[in-house]
Motif scaffolding. Structure first.
Motif, mmCIF file in Angstrom:
data_model
loop_
_atom_site.group_PDB
_atom_site.id
_atom_site.type_symbol
_atom_site.label_atom_id
_atom_site.label_comp_id
_atom_site.label_asym_id
_atom_site.label_seq_id
_atom_site.Cartn_x
_atom_site.Cartn_y
_atom_site.Cartn_z
ATOM 1 N N ARG A 20 0.829 -1.208 0.000
ATOM 2 C CA ARG A 20 0.000 0.000 0.000
ATOM 3 C C ARG A 20 0.860 1.253 0.000
ATOM 4 N NH1 ARG A 20 -3.210 -3.086 3.453
ATOM 5 N NH2 ARG A 20 -2.168 -2.220 5.257
ATOM 6 N N ARG A 21 1.919 1.238 0.799
ATOM 7 C CA ARG A 21 2.796 2.396 0.877
ATOM 8 C C ARG A 21 3.517 2.640 -0.449
ATOM 9 N NH1 ARG A 21 6.731 1.393 5.088
ATOM 10 N NH2 ARG A 21 8.149 0.824 3.451
ATOM 11 N N LEU A 22 3.929 1.578 -1.124
ATOM 12 C CA LEU A 22 4.678 1.722 -2.368
ATOM 13 C C LEU A 22 3.794 2.060 -3.559
ATOM 14 C CD1 LEU A 22 7.196 -1.242 -2.171
ATOM 15 C CD2 LEU A 22 7.615 1.164 -1.697
ATOM 16 N N SER A 23 2.668 1.421 -3.639
ATOM 17 C CA SER A 23 1.884 1.546 -4.867
ATOM 18 C C SER A 23 0.538 2.219 -4.705
ATOM 19 C CB SER A 23 1.662 0.154 -5.460
ATOM 20 O OG SER A 23 0.825 -0.607 -4.604
ATOM 21 N N GLY A 24 0.062 2.358 -3.496
ATOM 22 C CA GLY A 24 -1.244 2.950 -3.293
ATOM 23 C C GLY A 24 -2.374 2.008 -3.685
ATOM 24 N N VAL A 64 2.619 2.620 -11.360
ATOM 25 C CA VAL A 64 2.697 1.615 -10.300
ATOM 26 C C VAL A 64 3.954 0.764 -10.498
ATOM 27 C CG1 VAL A 64 1.575 -0.394 -9.266
ATOM 28 C CG2 VAL A 64 0.205 1.560 -9.992
ATOM 29 N N HIS A 65 4.199 0.358 -11.734
ATOM 30 C CA HIS A 65 5.378 -0.457 -12.029
ATOM 31 C C HIS A 65 6.662 0.305 -11.699
ATOM 32 C CE1 HIS A 65 8.477 -2.412 -14.508
ATOM 33 N NE2 HIS A 65 7.846 -3.508 -14.127
ATOM 34 N N GLU A 66 6.720 1.572 -12.089
ATOM 35 C CA GLU A 66 7.914 2.381 -11.817
ATOM 36 C C GLU A 66 8.180 2.494 -10.322
ATOM 37 O OE1 GLU A 66 7.939 6.178 -13.746
ATOM 38 O OE2 GLU A 66 7.423 5.282 -15.667
ATOM 39 N N GLU A 67 7.146 2.731 -9.554
ATOM 40 C CA GLU A 67 7.309 2.866 -8.111
ATOM 41 C C GLU A 67 7.853 1.581 -7.502
ATOM 42 O OE1 GLU A 67 7.241 4.803 -4.438
ATOM 43 O OE2 GLU A 67 6.927 5.642 -6.435
ATOM 44 N N LEU A 68 7.333 0.452 -7.928
ATOM 45 C CA LEU A 68 7.773 -0.822 -7.366
ATOM 46 C C LEU A 68 9.198 -1.160 -7.769
ATOM 47 C CD1 LEU A 68 4.546 -2.945 -7.811
ATOM 48 C CD2 LEU A 68 5.461 -1.987 -5.705
ATOM 49 N N THR A 69 9.579 -0.938 -9.021
ATOM 50 C CA THR A 69 10.935 -1.278 -9.459
ATOM 51 C C THR A 69 11.965 -0.300 -8.919
ATOM 52 O OG1 THR A 69 10.591 -0.117 -11.562
ATOM 53 C CG2 THR A 69 10.190 -2.492 -11.530
ATOM 54 N N VAL A 75 8.747 -7.998 -5.674
ATOM 55 C CA VAL A 75 7.295 -8.106 -5.796
ATOM 56 C C VAL A 75 6.913 -9.439 -6.416
ATOM 57 C CG1 VAL A 75 5.246 -7.112 -6.854
ATOM 58 C CG2 VAL A 75 7.016 -5.628 -5.949
ATOM 59 N N GLY A 76 7.598 -9.828 -7.492
ATOM 60 C CA GLY A 76 7.295 -11.106 -8.137
ATOM 61 C C GLY A 76 7.427 -12.260 -7.170
ATOM 62 N N GLN A 77 8.492 -12.265 -6.382
ATOM 63 C CA GLN A 77 8.696 -13.348 -5.423
ATOM 64 C C GLN A 77 7.629 -13.334 -4.338
ATOM 65 O OE1 GLN A 77 10.935 -15.932 -5.660
ATOM 66 N NE2 GLN A 77 9.604 -16.723 -4.053
ATOM 67 N N ALA A 78 7.245 -12.162 -3.886
ATOM 68 C CA ALA A 78 6.188 -12.078 -2.873
ATOM 69 C C ALA A 78 4.871 -12.629 -3.420
ATOM 70 C CB ALA A 78 6.017 -10.637 -2.412
ATOM 71 N N LEU A 79 4.578 -12.324 -4.683
ATOM 72 C CA LEU A 79 3.357 -12.855 -5.298
ATOM 73 C C LEU A 79 3.457 -14.364 -5.489
ATOM 74 C CD1 LEU A 79 2.641 -10.026 -7.894
ATOM 75 C CD2 LEU A 79 1.426 -10.461 -5.749
ATOM 76 N N ASN A 110 -4.549 3.264 -16.276
ATOM 77 C CA ASN A 110 -3.779 3.815 -15.164
ATOM 78 C C ASN A 110 -4.337 3.341 -13.826
ATOM 79 O OD1 ASN A 110 -1.926 5.296 -13.759
ATOM 80 N ND2 ASN A 110 -3.104 7.186 -13.867
ATOM 81 N N GLY A 111 -3.436 2.819 -12.998
ATOM 82 C CA GLY A 111 -3.829 2.373 -11.674
ATOM 83 C C GLY A 111 -4.425 0.988 -11.625
ATOM 84 N N ARG A 112 -4.461 0.308 -12.728
ATOM 85 C CA ARG A 112 -5.049 -1.033 -12.775
ATOM 86 C C ARG A 112 -4.002 -2.058 -13.160
ATOM 87 N NH1 ARG A 112 -8.796 -2.003 -9.932
ATOM 88 N NH2 ARG A 112 -9.378 -3.740 -11.208
ATOM 89 N N PHE A 113 -4.423 -3.276 -13.301
ATOM 90 C CA PHE A 113 -3.528 -4.375 -13.645
ATOM 91 C C PHE A 113 -4.275 -5.403 -14.472
ATOM 92 C CE2 PHE A 113 -5.686 -5.267 -9.726
ATOM 93 C CZ PHE A 113 -6.126 -6.568 -9.897
ATOM 94 N N ARG A 114 -3.508 -6.319 -15.046
ATOM 95 C CA ARG A 114 -4.082 -7.443 -15.794
ATOM 96 C C ARG A 114 -3.271 -8.675 -15.419
ATOM 97 N NH1 ARG A 114 -5.186 -5.948 -21.450
ATOM 98 N NH2 ARG A 114 -3.079 -5.127 -21.318
ATOM 99 N N VAL A 115 -3.949 -9.811 -15.259
ATOM 100 C CA VAL A 115 -3.300 -11.064 -14.885
ATOM 101 C C VAL A 115 -3.634 -12.109 -15.938
ATOM 102 C CG1 VAL A 115 -3.249 -12.929 -13.176
ATOM 103 C CG2 VAL A 115 -3.387 -10.557 -12.420
ATOM 104 N N ALA A 116 -2.623 -12.855 -16.363
ATOM 105 C CA ALA A 116 -2.810 -13.963 -17.307
ATOM 106 C C ALA A 116 -1.935 -15.118 -16.848
ATOM 107 C CB ALA A 116 -2.431 -13.533 -18.716
ATOM 108 N N SER A 117 -2.287 -16.327 -17.276
ATOM 109 C CA SER A 117 -1.487 -17.495 -16.904
ATOM 110 C C SER A 117 -1.291 -18.398 -18.107
ATOM 111 C CB SER A 117 -2.179 -18.284 -15.789
ATOM 112 O OG SER A 117 -3.391 -18.841 -16.272
#
Length: 133
Positions: A20-24, A64-69, A75-79, A110-117
């Motif tokens: 939350r602190r990093l990405s809101g 969001v990606h810029e803030e995390l990197t 982040v990937g490992q946490a997920l 902006n502010g969203r994400f997409r997940v695929a597998s």
């Protein structure tokens, strides 16, 4: 509640506060999307054996990606850790080594994400890229 469960809950709460602190954004949204993706692609091979995809791609909006990197990217490992716990609770088996690749995408609002597998043998987060990237 066992000591292990209490420790796991404490770690999850800490991870969510950091996210939350990093990405809101609430990490629960992304983790829930990963869980849904996993569950919706589960295949029952036989009684007691359920296979799920092993390669997950999380596309984040640019800011969001810029803030995390910028702050270092585990982040990937946490997920991966959160998804692995979900699969263990459900008795799922991975189709290969589990990886979650987090990437930036201009196609995500902006502010969203997409997940695929997908199912990818011998995949690692460093080598995983969606087709067409």
């Amino acid at each position: 509640m066992s000591a292990l469960s209490a420790l796991e809950n404490a770690l999850e709460n800490r991870w969510e506060a950091l996210w939350r602190r990093l990405s809101g954004r609430e990490p629960a949204e992304i983790v829930d999307a990963l869980r849904r993706e996993c569950d919706s692609h589960a295949v029952v091979c036989r009684a007691g054996r359920v296979m799920v995809p092993n390669a997950y791609d999380v596309e984040l909006a640019g800011p969001v990606h810029e803030e995390l990197t910028r702050r270092g990217g585990r982040v990937g490992q946490a997920l991966v850790d959160r998804l692995a716990r979900h699969a263990a609770r459900h008795g799922y088996e991975w189709a290969g080594p589990l990886a979650v690749h987090v990437s930036r995408s201009s196609e995500v609002p902006n502010g969203r994400f997409r997940v695929a597998s997908s199912v990818m043998p011998h995949v690692s987060a460093a080598g995983f890229r969606r087709a067409g990237d």
